[in-house]
Design a protein around this motif. Structure first.
Motif, PDB file in Angstrom:
ATOM      1  N   ASN A 189       3.797 -23.410  -5.633  1.00 20.14           N
ATOM      2  CA  ASN A 189       3.501 -24.221  -6.822  1.00 20.14           C
ATOM      3  C   ASN A 189       2.124 -24.882  -6.738  1.00 20.14           C
ATOM      4  O   ASN A 189       1.687 -25.515  -7.690  1.00 20.14           O
ATOM      5  CB  ASN A 189       4.602 -25.257  -7.078  1.00 20.14           C
ATOM      6  N   THR A 190       1.450 -24.731  -5.592  1.00 18.74           N
ATOM      7  CA  THR A 190       0.067 -25.231  -5.527  1.00 18.74           C
ATOM      8  C   THR A 190      -0.933 -24.095  -5.733  1.00 18.74           C
ATOM      9  O   THR A 190      -2.136 -24.278  -5.559  1.00 18.74           O
ATOM     10  CB  THR A 190      -0.199 -25.918  -4.168  1.00 18.74           C
ATOM     11  N   GLY A 191      -0.418 -22.918  -6.085  1.00 18.68           N
ATOM     12  CA  GLY A 191      -1.315 -21.808  -6.434  1.00 18.68           C
ATOM     13  C   GLY A 191      -1.670 -20.887  -5.283  1.00 18.68           C
ATOM     14  O   GLY A 191      -2.422 -19.920  -5.462  1.00 18.68           O
ATOM     15  N   GLU A 192      -1.124 -21.147  -4.104  1.00 20.83           N
ATOM     16  CA  GLU A 192      -1.422 -20.285  -2.956  1.00 20.83           C
ATOM     17  C   GLU A 192      -0.633 -18.974  -3.077  1.00 20.83           C
ATOM     18  O   GLU A 192       0.493 -18.972  -3.581  1.00 20.83           O
ATOM     19  CB  GLU A 192      -1.012 -21.015  -1.679  1.00 20.83           C
ATOM     20  N   THR A 193      -1.207 -17.889  -2.580  1.00 16.31           N
ATOM     21  CA  THR A 193      -0.517 -16.597  -2.572  1.00 16.31           C
ATOM     22  C   THR A 193      -0.297 -16.147  -1.137  1.00 16.31           C
ATOM     23  O   THR A 193      -1.219 -16.232  -0.315  1.00 16.31           O
ATOM     24  CB  THR A 193      -1.364 -15.541  -3.313  1.00 16.31           C
ATOM     25  N   LEU A 194       0.909 -15.685  -0.827  1.00 18.11           N
ATOM     26  CA  LEU A 194       1.208 -15.176   0.511  1.00 18.11           C
ATOM     27  C   LEU A 194       1.769 -13.767   0.397  1.00 18.11           C
ATOM     28  O   LEU A 194       2.678 -13.524  -0.406  1.00 18.11           O
ATOM     29  CB  LEU A 194       2.241 -16.066   1.210  1.00 18.11           C
ATOM     30  N   SER A 195       1.260 -12.869   1.230  1.00 15.73           N
ATOM     31  CA  SER A 195       1.738 -11.483   1.228  1.00 15.73           C
ATOM     32  C   SER A 195       2.636 -11.253   2.432  1.00 15.73           C
ATOM     33  O   SER A 195       2.424 -11.853   3.494  1.00 15.73           O
ATOM     34  CB  SER A 195       0.568 -10.507   1.335  1.00 15.73           C
ATOM     35  N   ALA A 196       3.622 -10.388   2.249  1.00 15.30           N
ATOM     36  CA  ALA A 196       4.510 -10.033   3.369  1.00 15.30           C
ATOM     37  C   ALA A 196       5.155  -8.691   3.073  1.00 15.30           C
ATOM     38  O   ALA A 196       5.200  -8.245   1.918  1.00 15.30           O
ATOM     39  CB  ALA A 196       5.574 -11.106   3.580  1.00 15.30           C
ATOM     40  N   GLY A 197       5.671  -8.094   4.126  1.00 16.68           N
ATOM     41  CA  GLY A 197       6.384  -6.827   3.951  1.00 16.68           C
ATOM     42  C   GLY A 197       7.788  -7.053   3.416  1.00 16.68           C
ATOM     43  O   GLY A 197       8.317  -6.245   2.646  1.00 16.68           O
ATOM     44  N   THR A 198       8.385  -8.170   3.817  1.00 14.89           N
ATOM     45  CA  THR A 198       9.753  -8.498   3.404  1.00 14.89           C
ATOM     46  C   THR A 198       9.831  -9.990   3.082  1.00 14.89           C
ATOM     47  O   THR A 198       9.153 -10.800   3.728  1.00 14.89           O
ATOM     48  CB  THR A 198      10.746  -8.180   4.557  1.00 14.89           C
ATOM     49  N   PHE A 199      10.668 -10.331   2.118  1.00 14.62           N
ATOM     50  CA  PHE A 199      10.841 -11.727   1.711  1.00 14.62           C
ATOM     51  C   PHE A 199      12.325 -12.081   1.793  1.00 14.62           C
ATOM     52  O   PHE A 199      13.163 -11.363   1.230  1.00 14.62           O
ATOM     53  CB  PHE A 199      10.341 -11.930   0.275  1.00 14.62           C
ATOM     54  N   VAL A 200      12.629 -13.144   2.510  1.00 14.95           N
ATOM     55  CA  VAL A 200      14.021 -13.588   2.648  1.00 14.95           C
ATOM     56  C   VAL A 200      14.145 -14.931   1.934  1.00 14.95           C
ATOM     57  O   VAL A 200      13.539 -15.921   2.357  1.00 14.95           O
ATOM     58  CB  VAL A 200      14.401 -13.749   4.142  1.00 14.95           C
ATOM     59  N   PHE A 201      14.918 -14.958   0.873  1.00 16.47           N
ATOM     60  CA  PHE A 201      15.127 -16.214   0.147  1.00 16.47           C
ATOM     61  C   PHE A 201      16.431 -16.848   0.640  1.00 16.47           C
ATOM     62  O   PHE A 201      17.525 -16.447   0.241  1.00 16.47           O
ATOM     63  CB  PHE A 201      15.172 -15.970  -1.369  1.00 16.47           C
ATOM     64  N   ALA A 202      16.293 -17.833   1.545  1.00 13.73           N
ATOM     65  CA  ALA A 202      17.455 -18.560   2.092  1.00 13.73           C
ATOM     66  C   ALA A 202      17.452 -19.950   1.485  1.00 13.73           C
ATOM     67  O   ALA A 202      17.241 -20.947   2.174  1.00 13.73           O
ATOM     68  CB  ALA A 202      17.355 -18.613   3.618  1.00 13.73           C
ATOM     69  N   CYS A 203      17.677 -19.997   0.186  1.00 19.04           N
ATOM     70  CA  CYS A 203      17.422 -21.234  -0.573  1.00 19.04           C
ATOM     71  C   CYS A 203      18.675 -22.059  -0.854  1.00 19.04           C
ATOM     72  O   CYS A 203      18.646 -22.954  -1.716  1.00 19.04           O
ATOM     73  CB  CYS A 203      16.710 -20.900  -1.882  1.00 19.04           C
ATOM     74  N   GLY A 204      19.761 -21.800  -0.160  1.00 23.07           N
ATOM     75  CA  GLY A 204      20.948 -22.650  -0.284  1.00 23.07           C
ATOM     76  C   GLY A 204      21.368 -22.846  -1.727  1.00 23.07           C
ATOM     77  O   GLY A 204      21.501 -21.884  -2.503  1.00 23.07           O
TER      78      GLY A 204
END
Ligand SMILES: Cc1cc2nc3c(=O)[nH]c(=O)nc-3n(C[C@H](O)[C@H](O)[C@H](O)COP(=O)(O)OP(=O)(O)OC[C@H]3O[C@@H](n4cnc5c(N)ncnc54)[C@H](O)[C@@H]3O)c2cc1C
Length: 384
Positions: A189-204
């Motif tokens: 939400n601050t506009g930063e971008t992050l790249s990854a091969g896999t994304f795990v959303f463990a957001c409860g």
């Protein structure tokens, strides 16, 4: 120097599930970033709070008995390695009234899996715990080697250890990804971008907010209130070696002894009203205060006039039946959905992180019970 923004895996959510997922991935040599909007085991998260019960009994649901036993080994290894004594072997006492089906199932599963326990009939209960009113209780099972984890600090310890293994831990809120096929990057939400091969959303509890179309009707965050009653001065009957953690499903109450002098903890396990984890009030309600006070006076007569010394309001992140959720996003093949702790997930953090790591790396078979396909939009609580 600019921050490194390309990773093998990005784990979003530093509750107990995300923290241990990052830990296991780092152990397997992956470059991992762990992000949390408010911080690891923050005050709004389900993994917050001082304490969580770790028990092996799960009725006939053997998978959770096995995961719990394995998790306790991993928790203990972490605490030994980090010199943080965050497990109290209080014992856990299961209590049953007329309907003792679940206790009998627990008996059978613990025997089958080889978890030691002790059957206690009514005279044994009365003699061991004279400070408890056992009215309506016929028998119990004592898991002497189970107990209580110091929750918030245990997650902080797992995250610190993950960081020491190379995990990049950041405070950032991740925006809902919109893609199909492979997801290349996420934005904060601050506009930063992050790249990854896999994304795990463990957001409860937030899973339904992050993925409203997919999970908005499949994750049910409910309000849960927790109370701590101050014990009388000089009274050790509610101390760790005098009283185990206990669960009495007929009453839907559970509790634990006076750990670290914070008072007798007690909570109603019944699912409360639907809530938003960002904004729900963290002040306990007069109605639940009254109900809990009455129950304490009934079951622990010496605490009839005990003051409430602390309270907490948290939320369960329930699935339809209480089974956890670990599956790929149906439209984004490299996005994993992890959660659904359903009021009993904390103890399983280490095993859950290991399982998710196995799924992400394609090195372990999938457990059908954890699939998205089994998560219905109507609740029928069966696992707890
Ligand atoms: C009152 C209470 C008592 C409980 N008792 C027990 C017990 O005795 N034993 C037991 O085993 N379990 C118990 N549980 C259940 C257990 O605590 C939970 O199942 C477990 O903590 C869930 O962990 P989690 O990592 O899935 O979720 P959380 O701890 O909620 O973590 C999710 C994280 O994701 C972050 N996040 C969400 N959205 C975003 C985003 N867009 N960007 C970045 N970060 C984001 C949040 O800030 C949060 O930190 C209890 C739960 C409660 C509430």
């Amino acid at each position: 120097m600019a921050a490194q923004n390309t990773f093998d895996v990005a784990v979003i959510g530093a509750g107990v599930f995300g923290a241990w997922t990052a830990w296991h991935l780092a152990k397997r040599g992956k470059r991992v970033v762990l992000l949390d909007a408010y911080g690891a085991a923050n005050a709004r998260a389900s993994s917050a709070g001082e304490t969580r019960i770790i028990r092996m009994g799960y009725g006939g649901d053997e998978i959770y008995t096995r995961w719990s036993r394995h998790s306790l080994d991993l928790w203990k290894e972490l605490f030994t390695a980090t010199r943080q004594p965050l497990f109290h072997e209080t014992g856990v006492l299961w209590l049953a009234g007329d309907d003792d089906k679940r206790l009998s199932e627990t008996h059978a599963t613990l025997t089958h899996v080889g978890v030691p326990f002790q059957e206690m009939d009514r005279p044994a209960l009365l003699s061991a715990y004279p400070q408890v009113n056992f009215e309506g209780i016929k028998r119990g099972i004592l898991e002497a080697h189970s107990g209580v984890l110091m929750a918030r600090r245990a997650v902080a310890t797992a995250v610190a250890d993950a960081v020491s293994r190379g995990v990049d831990y950041r405070i950032a809120k991740v925006e809902t990804p919109t893609s199909s096929g492979r997801l290349a990057s996420i934005r904060t939400n601050t506009g930063e971008t992050l790249s990854a091969g896999t994304f795990v959303f463990a957001c409860g509890s937030w899973l339904g907010k992050v993925f409203p179309d997919l999970l908005g009707s499949r994750i049910f965050p409910t309000r849960q209130e927790v109370f701590f009653f101050g014990v009388p001065a000089g009274d050790t009957r509610f101390a760790v070696h005098s009283l185990p953690a206990w669960l009495f499903q007929d009453d839907e109450f559970y509790g634990m002894p006076d750990i670290e002098d914070r008072g007798l903890k007690i909570a109603w396990d019944h699912h409360g009203e639907a809530v938003d984890p960002d904004t729900q009030s963290r002040i306990v309600s007069p109605a639940m205060t009254e109900k809990t006070r009455k129950y304490v006076a009934y079951r622990f007569p010496a605490l009839k006039d005990a003051p409430i010394v602390e309270t907490r309001v948290c939320q369960y992140e329930n699935t339809s039946n209480g089974d956890f959720l670990v599956d790929r996003h149906p439209q984004m093949e490299n996005v994993w959905l992890v959660g659904g702790g359903s009021g009993h997930g904390f103890k399983h953090g280490p095993a859950m992180g290991e399982y998710v790591t196995g799924q992400v790396l394609g090195s372990a078979p999938a457990e059908p019970r954890l699939s998205l396909a089994t998560k219905a939009t109507a609740q029928h609580r069966a696992v707890y």
